[in-house]
Scaffold this active site. Structure first.
Site, PDB file in Angstrom:
ATOM      1  N   PRO A  12      61.958 -36.994  31.887  1.00 51.53           N
ATOM      2  CA  PRO A  12      60.676 -37.215  32.551  1.00 51.53           C
ATOM      3  C   PRO A  12      60.795 -37.644  34.004  1.00 51.53           C
ATOM      4  O   PRO A  12      61.713 -38.382  34.375  1.00 51.53           O
ATOM      5  CB  PRO A  12      60.041 -38.337  31.721  1.00 51.53           C
ATOM      6  CG  PRO A  12      61.173 -38.991  31.019  1.00 51.53           C
ATOM      7  CD  PRO A  12      62.183 -37.918  30.773  1.00 51.53           C
ATOM      8  N   ASN A  13      59.873 -37.162  34.791  1.00 49.26           N
ATOM      9  CA  ASN A  13      59.714 -37.495  36.225  1.00 49.26           C
ATOM     10  C   ASN A  13      60.756 -36.835  37.121  1.00 49.26           C
ATOM     11  O   ASN A  13      60.670 -36.941  38.342  1.00 49.26           O
ATOM     12  CB  ASN A  13      59.712 -39.022  36.459  1.00 49.26           C
ATOM     13  CG  ASN A  13      58.586 -39.701  35.703  1.00 49.26           C
ATOM     14  OD1 ASN A  13      57.438 -39.317  35.851  1.00 49.26           O
ATOM     15  ND2 ASN A  13      58.906 -40.662  34.862  1.00 49.26           N
ATOM     16  N   ARG A  20      60.076 -38.431  44.877  1.00 53.05           N
ATOM     17  CA  ARG A  20      60.088 -39.647  44.063  1.00 53.05           C
ATOM     18  C   ARG A  20      61.175 -40.625  44.508  1.00 53.05           C
ATOM     19  O   ARG A  20      62.355 -40.280  44.491  1.00 53.05           O
ATOM     20  CB  ARG A  20      60.372 -39.191  42.622  1.00 53.05           C
ATOM     21  CG  ARG A  20      60.488 -40.300  41.639  1.00 53.05           C
ATOM     22  CD  ARG A  20      61.039 -39.808  40.312  1.00 53.05           C
ATOM     23  NE  ARG A  20      61.192 -40.934  39.423  1.00 53.05           N
ATOM     24  CZ  ARG A  20      62.042 -40.985  38.423  1.00 53.05           C
ATOM     25  NH1 ARG A  20      62.826 -39.945  38.154  1.00 53.05           N
ATOM     26  NH2 ARG A  20      62.131 -42.053  37.668  1.00 53.05           N
ATOM     27  N   TYR A  25      66.847 -41.750  44.481  1.00 51.41           N
ATOM     28  CA  TYR A  25      67.142 -40.405  43.968  1.00 51.41           C
ATOM     29  C   TYR A  25      67.393 -39.352  45.044  1.00 51.41           C
ATOM     30  O   TYR A  25      67.647 -38.196  44.726  1.00 51.41           O
ATOM     31  CB  TYR A  25      66.004 -39.960  43.039  1.00 51.41           C
ATOM     32  CG  TYR A  25      65.749 -40.947  41.917  1.00 51.41           C
ATOM     33  CD1 TYR A  25      66.772 -41.302  41.046  1.00 51.41           C
ATOM     34  CD2 TYR A  25      64.504 -41.547  41.745  1.00 51.41           C
ATOM     35  CE1 TYR A  25      66.562 -42.229  40.023  1.00 51.41           C
ATOM     36  CE2 TYR A  25      64.280 -42.472  40.726  1.00 51.41           C
ATOM     37  CZ  TYR A  25      65.313 -42.805  39.874  1.00 51.41           C
ATOM     38  OH  TYR A  25      65.111 -43.715  38.870  1.00 51.41           O
ATOM     39  N   ASN A  77      70.361 -35.292  31.946  1.00 56.30           N
ATOM     40  CA  ASN A  77      69.857 -36.486  32.611  1.00 56.30           C
ATOM     41  C   ASN A  77      68.596 -36.859  31.837  1.00 56.30           C
ATOM     42  O   ASN A  77      67.530 -36.297  32.090  1.00 56.30           O
ATOM     43  CB  ASN A  77      69.545 -36.251  34.088  1.00 56.30           C
ATOM     44  CG  ASN A  77      69.079 -37.548  34.754  1.00 56.30           C
ATOM     45  OD1 ASN A  77      68.790 -38.529  34.069  1.00 56.30           O
ATOM     46  ND2 ASN A  77      69.002 -37.548  36.072  1.00 56.30           N
ATOM     47  N   GLU A 101      76.210 -37.242  29.645  1.00 58.99           N
ATOM     48  CA  GLU A 101      75.018 -37.938  30.167  1.00 58.99           C
ATOM     49  C   GLU A 101      75.238 -38.179  31.652  1.00 58.99           C
ATOM     50  O   GLU A 101      76.319 -38.615  32.055  1.00 58.99           O
ATOM     51  CB  GLU A 101      74.875 -39.283  29.439  1.00 58.99           C
ATOM     52  CG  GLU A 101      73.757 -40.146  30.010  1.00 58.99           C
ATOM     53  CD  GLU A 101      73.713 -41.545  29.380  1.00 58.99           C
ATOM     54  OE1 GLU A 101      73.967 -41.688  28.165  1.00 58.99           O
ATOM     55  OE2 GLU A 101      73.436 -42.498  30.135  1.00 58.99           O
ATOM     56  N   HIS A 103      73.412 -39.419  35.602  1.00 61.23           N
ATOM     57  CA  HIS A 103      72.321 -40.046  36.359  1.00 61.23           C
ATOM     58  C   HIS A 103      72.587 -39.905  37.841  1.00 61.23           C
ATOM     59  O   HIS A 103      73.734 -39.998  38.288  1.00 61.23           O
ATOM     60  CB  HIS A 103      72.224 -41.534  36.010  1.00 61.23           C
ATOM     61  CG  HIS A 103      72.003 -41.770  34.556  1.00 61.23           C
ATOM     62  ND1 HIS A 103      70.767 -41.647  33.965  1.00 61.23           N
ATOM     63  CD2 HIS A 103      72.869 -42.075  33.561  1.00 61.23           C
ATOM     64  CE1 HIS A 103      70.884 -41.872  32.672  1.00 61.23           C
ATOM     65  NE2 HIS A 103      72.155 -42.129  32.395  1.00 61.23           N
ATOM     66  N   ARG A 110      71.145 -51.514  38.817  1.00 61.72           N
ATOM     67  CA  ARG A 110      69.689 -51.638  38.838  1.00 61.72           C
ATOM     68  C   ARG A 110      69.202 -52.631  37.773  1.00 61.72           C
ATOM     69  O   ARG A 110      69.990 -53.426  37.284  1.00 61.72           O
ATOM     70  CB  ARG A 110      69.083 -50.237  38.684  1.00 61.72           C
ATOM     71  CG  ARG A 110      69.532 -49.307  39.821  1.00 61.72           C
ATOM     72  CD  ARG A 110      68.927 -47.927  39.712  1.00 61.72           C
ATOM     73  NE  ARG A 110      67.488 -47.961  39.807  1.00 61.72           N
ATOM     74  CZ  ARG A 110      66.697 -46.936  39.487  1.00 61.72           C
ATOM     75  NH1 ARG A 110      67.236 -45.798  39.070  1.00 61.72           N
ATOM     76  NH2 ARG A 110      65.394 -47.048  39.592  1.00 61.72           N
TER      77      ARG A 110
END
Ligand code: DQA
Length: 156
Positions: A12-13, A20, A25, A77, A101, A103, A110
């Protein structure tokens, strides 16, 4: 040699990349990231299949579908679902395909809720913190893993 088929899943997003939170990012759009992956994939004789959704169930459906396709591995991701989704974990376990996985941001720098992943312990590898380059590193990593473990059907 037969091309290797790899599924790239975006949670999502991630359709909003470019606009964003660029501090986390970067400024590349998802289409631009996929373009850079596609040129690396071509040089490695890999065919990429990409899917983005903001819906957990749609991502679960796409993972399940991969079991009936010639997909040999998954780059994912999972975005926010990383930290919450037992359903995606179960789908990946059911499909039993090797996956990485990844990112864009270093989730460990974070908020603490981003430090836990529902998927990391069942992943073949985890890459985080390299911005768009995380996708390229993950692609190289999965390609190498499939070739060295002789999991790529084209080399058997
Ligand atoms: C992300 C990190 C997640 O914590 C976040 O929810 C995202 C993107 C990343 O690529 O850095 O949406 O997966």
């Amino acid at each position: 040699m037969k091309a290797m088929n790899i599924l790239v899943l975006h949670g999502p997003n991630l359709n909003m990349l470019g606009k964003r939170e660029p501090g986390h990012y970067g400024s590349m759009t998802l289409a631009e990231i996929m373009e850079s992956m596609t040129s690396l994939a071509q040089s490695l004789n890999i065919e990429l299949h990409s899917f983005q959704s903001n819906h957990e169930g749609a991502l679960v459906d796409r993972i399940q579908q991969a079991a009936d396709e010639p997909i040999e591995g998954i780059l994912i991701n999972p975005a926010a679902f990383t930290h919450t989704s037992i359903a995606m974990r179960d789908a990946l376990l059911a499909t039993a395909l090797p996956f990485i996985e990844l990112h864009l941001s270093n989730v460990h720098q974070r908020e603490t809720f981003r430090h836990h992943s529902m998927l990391a312990d069942i992943a073949s590898g985890v890459i985080a913190g390299f911005g768009p380059c995380s996708y390229l590193l993950a692609l190289r990593g999965l390609n190498d893993l499939l070739l060295t473990k002789n999991l790529h059907t084209g080399v058997k």
